[in-house]
Write an enzyme that holds these catalytic residues in place. Structure first.
Site, PDB file in Angstrom:
ATOM      1  N   GLU A   1       0.824  -1.222   0.000  1.00  0.00           N
ATOM      2  CA  GLU A   1       0.000   0.000   0.000  1.00  0.00           C
ATOM      3  C   GLU A   1       0.852   1.264   0.000  1.00  0.00           C
ATOM      4  O   GLU A   1       0.398   2.323  -0.429  1.00  0.00           O
ATOM      5  CB  GLU A   1      -0.923   0.027   1.229  1.00  0.00           C
ATOM      6  CG  GLU A   1      -2.259  -0.657   0.986  1.00  0.00           C
ATOM      7  CD  GLU A   1      -3.299  -0.377   2.067  1.00  0.00           C
ATOM      8  OE1 GLU A   1      -2.977   0.221   3.103  1.00  0.00           O
ATOM      9  OE2 GLU A   1      -4.456  -0.783   1.876  1.00  0.00           O
TER      10      GLU A   1
ATOM     11  N   LYS B   1     -14.052   0.781  -3.637  1.00  0.00           N
ATOM     12  CA  LYS B   1     -15.068   1.186  -2.654  1.00  0.00           C
ATOM     13  C   LYS B   1     -16.178   1.985  -3.344  1.00  0.00           C
ATOM     14  O   LYS B   1     -17.361   1.797  -3.061  1.00  0.00           O
ATOM     15  CB  LYS B   1     -14.434   2.057  -1.560  1.00  0.00           C
ATOM     16  CG  LYS B   1     -13.509   1.314  -0.629  1.00  0.00           C
ATOM     17  CD  LYS B   1     -13.115   2.227   0.512  1.00  0.00           C
ATOM     18  CE  LYS B   1     -11.958   1.692   1.292  1.00  0.00           C
ATOM     19  NZ  LYS B   1     -11.396   2.644   2.227  1.00  0.00           N
TER      20      LYS B   1
ATOM     21  N   HIS C   1       8.056 -26.512   0.621  1.00  0.00           N
ATOM     22  CA  HIS C   1       7.357 -27.625  -0.030  1.00  0.00           C
ATOM     23  C   HIS C   1       6.262 -27.128  -0.967  1.00  0.00           C
ATOM     24  O   HIS C   1       5.459 -27.919  -1.449  1.00  0.00           O
ATOM     25  CB  HIS C   1       6.773 -28.562   1.017  1.00  0.00           C
ATOM     26  CG  HIS C   1       7.832 -29.193   1.873  1.00  0.00           C
ATOM     27  ND1 HIS C   1       8.267 -30.480   1.703  1.00  0.00           N
ATOM     28  CD2 HIS C   1       8.585 -28.678   2.886  1.00  0.00           C
ATOM     29  CE1 HIS C   1       9.230 -30.748   2.582  1.00  0.00           C
ATOM     30  NE2 HIS C   1       9.438 -29.669   3.318  1.00  0.00           N
TER      31      HIS C   1
HETATM   32  O1  PA5 Z   1      -3.286   1.595   5.832  1.00  0.00           O
HETATM   33  C1  PA5 Z   1      -4.418   2.047   5.773  1.00  0.00           C
HETATM   34  O2  PA5 Z   1      -4.647   3.250   5.942  1.00  0.00           O
HETATM   35  C2  PA5 Z   1      -5.594   1.140   5.500  1.00  0.00           C
HETATM   36  O3  PA5 Z   1      -5.199  -0.184   5.371  1.00  0.00           O
HETATM   37  C3  PA5 Z   1      -6.602   1.235   6.632  1.00  0.00           C
HETATM   38  O4  PA5 Z   1      -5.983   0.881   7.827  1.00  0.00           O
HETATM   39  C4  PA5 Z   1      -7.811   0.353   6.398  1.00  0.00           C
HETATM   40  O5  PA5 Z   1      -8.406   0.663   5.172  1.00  0.00           O
HETATM   41  C5  PA5 Z   1      -8.831   0.514   7.514  1.00  0.00           C
HETATM   42  O6  PA5 Z   1      -9.199   1.849   7.638  1.00  0.00           O
HETATM   43  P1  PA5 Z   1      -9.935   2.400   8.905  1.00  0.00           P
HETATM   44  O7  PA5 Z   1      -9.035   2.266  10.089  1.00  0.00           O
HETATM   45  O8  PA5 Z   1     -10.220   3.817   8.596  1.00  0.00           O
HETATM   46  O9  PA5 Z   1     -11.185   1.595   9.109  1.00  0.00           O
END
Ligand code: PA5
Length: 469
Positions: free
Chosen positions: A322, A460, A343
């Site tokens: 990410e 989303k 394996h």
């Molecule tokens: O790294 C990030 O920002 C995302 O992976 C969020 O943690 C994830 O989408 C969850 O978001 P939130 O804490 O707002 O529910």
């Protein structure tokens, strides 16, 4: 010194011109300076557009939290987290953690690394009063949600019996993540049916962890929950394991959160002050970057040696993917758990495309006594394992690590090792902070903003559109 993480990339370096490390050094040091300067920009209106969002707050947070605890003790955030965690331990025997992505994976990594692998199977006494743990709100899975609701309903009939009481934490920085929000409705409904919608328990056994604004914050204010822990604005989801996101559930599970933070703070200090060669953040980043740039090694394998490290690997997969998977750049992370995956994936890593850097995560000493290979009477030695007389399980693991590294070296496959003397809160703190710092450092080096995840929004929006039909 015994608990200090070490990084050894000598095997990888044999496969690349060492002069490249020296050439890279000024750029790496400049990227480190940029990260330190980023801290000063937080909370100002001086953040340039290309740096937004700037979630650099994680860098100094561990030391800040420890300092605050030293001066304010019970009134500090850590003091409050520990108090509330103690209360939930005393008041409940099952603990449901709702959250996804950065609001889930760090906690899971901590739990799996430190707690007994059969934690939920143990009696309350064997667990030393620590509740059983369940993760939800991290997917859209009807069967999984139903199964946990059934378990809580059938196993919890008498709300006055501590063995039948349960609690929950809902973790979401934005407060608007669909998976977690739906999970919260479902499990809140169950909990309120159990304890009574307006009961004290329904307000004290639900602990939201959320940002300073948002739907969950608003709801929590209206509901009057007895504790709501904050997630700072300047710490992004996948960098939030050392905020209440990771610390609160970890404290409920009995982890030593101060040792975690100390490990993280010490790693930051090492990053800031040590030269290349004695600075695992700089050294690891250099090796990853040089192999990608000079040798097209675009797959980063975190090769974990031990089942307890798988969740940590998955946490790192998210962190790297990410943070740097943007603008058609960024290496691809992959976690393997060995010897299991020798394996399954081993063949490809040994003889497939030469596009992988394999970084081993090795724990030198297991937490339990070494288990010997049993010796049996000769007439039952068909498996011929009596030749291993005197060998322990850790001896077999060490042989597997050495044998695998040697096989990769013989095939010109780059490997490096992270070595943890033991697996505990302090070494975990170092490891997680190292990987976060290295990810940001690399982002600065290749001019990718490591913060934010604009690409995650596309699905989303589409999903919402479908649901609105
Ligand atoms: O790294 C990030 O920002 C995302 O992976 C969020 O943690 C994830 O989408 C969850 O978001 P939130 O804490 O707002 O529910």
């Amino acid at each position: 010194m015994t608990n200090i993480l070490r990084y050894d990339d000598s095997a990888a370096r044999r496969l690349i011109d060492n002069q490249l490390y020296e050439t890279l050094q000024p750029d790496l040091i400049a990227a480190r300076e940029e990260m330190l300067a980023d801290i000063a920009l937080l909370g100002t209106d001086q953040i340039p557009a290309h740096k937004q969002p700037l979630d650099a707050g994680f860098q100094n947070l561990p030391q800040q939290l420890l300092d605050e605890y030293d001066s304010e003790q019970g009134n500090s955030l850590l003091g409050k987290i520990e108090d509330k965690a103690r209360e939930l331990r005393e008041q409940s025997d099952r603990f449901v953690v709702l959250g996804i992505g950065g609001s889930y994976m760090g906690m899971r990594a901590l739990f799996e690394a430190v707690c007994n692998p059969w934690h939920n199977e143990l009696t309350r006494a064997q667990r030393q009063g620590v509740p059983r743990l369940y993760f939800e709100g991290n997917n859209v899975d009807n069967d999984s949600v139903s199964a946990l609701r059934d378990l809580l309903q059938s196993g919890c009939q008498d709300p006055h019996d501590v063995l039948q009481r349960w609690s929950l934490t809902v973790i979401s920085k934005s407060g608007g993540t669909l998976e977690t929000a739906v999970g919260f409705r479902l499990f809140r409904e169950l909990l309120e049916n159990y304890y009574g919608a307006d009961s004290d328990e329904s307000r004290s056994l639900v602990v939201p962890v959320t940002g300073l604004e948002g739907k969950l914050r608003n709801f929590s204010n209206q509901k009057g929950y007895s504790s709501v822990f904050p997630i700072p604005d300047n710490v992004g989801g996948r960098f939030s394991v050392f905020t209440a996101v990771g610390l609160f559930p970890a404290a409920v599970m009995g982890l030593d959160i101060k040792q975690l933070l100390q490990g993280a703070a010490d790693m930051t200090q090492r990053f800031v002050s040590q030269p290349m060669g004695d600075n695992p953040v700089l050294d690891y980043t250099a090796t990853c970057h040089l192999f990608e740039k000079e040798k097209n090694v675009s797959i980063r394998i975190l090769s974990t040696w031990g089942k307890r490290l798988e969740a940590l690997g998955l946490w790192y997969d998210q962190l790297l993917a990410e943070s740097l998977g943007k603008e058609e750049k960024g290496a691809t992370p992959l976690t393997v758990v060995n010897t299991r995956d020798l394996h399954s994936r081993g063949q490809q890593h040994q003889e497939g495309a030469l596009d992988k850097l394999i970084t081993n995560l090795i724990v030198e000493k297991s937490n339990s006594d070494s288990v010997p290979v049993p010796v049996v009477p000769e007439n039952q030695n068909q498996d011929e394992l009596n030749k291993l007389e005197g060998k322990m399980i850790p001896d077999i693991l060490s042989a597997a690590i050495e044998g695998t590294n040697r096989a990769y070296a013989d095939a010109n496959r780059p490997t490096a090792d992270f070595i943890l003397p033991v697996l505990n809160e302090y070494t975990l703190g170092q490891t997680l902070q190292l990987l976060m710092l290295a990810t940001v450092l690399e982002g600065r080096l290749i001019n990718i903003n490591p913060y934010g995840q604009p690409g995650v929004e596309a699905y989303k929006v589409n999903m919402q559109e479908v649901l609105n039909r």
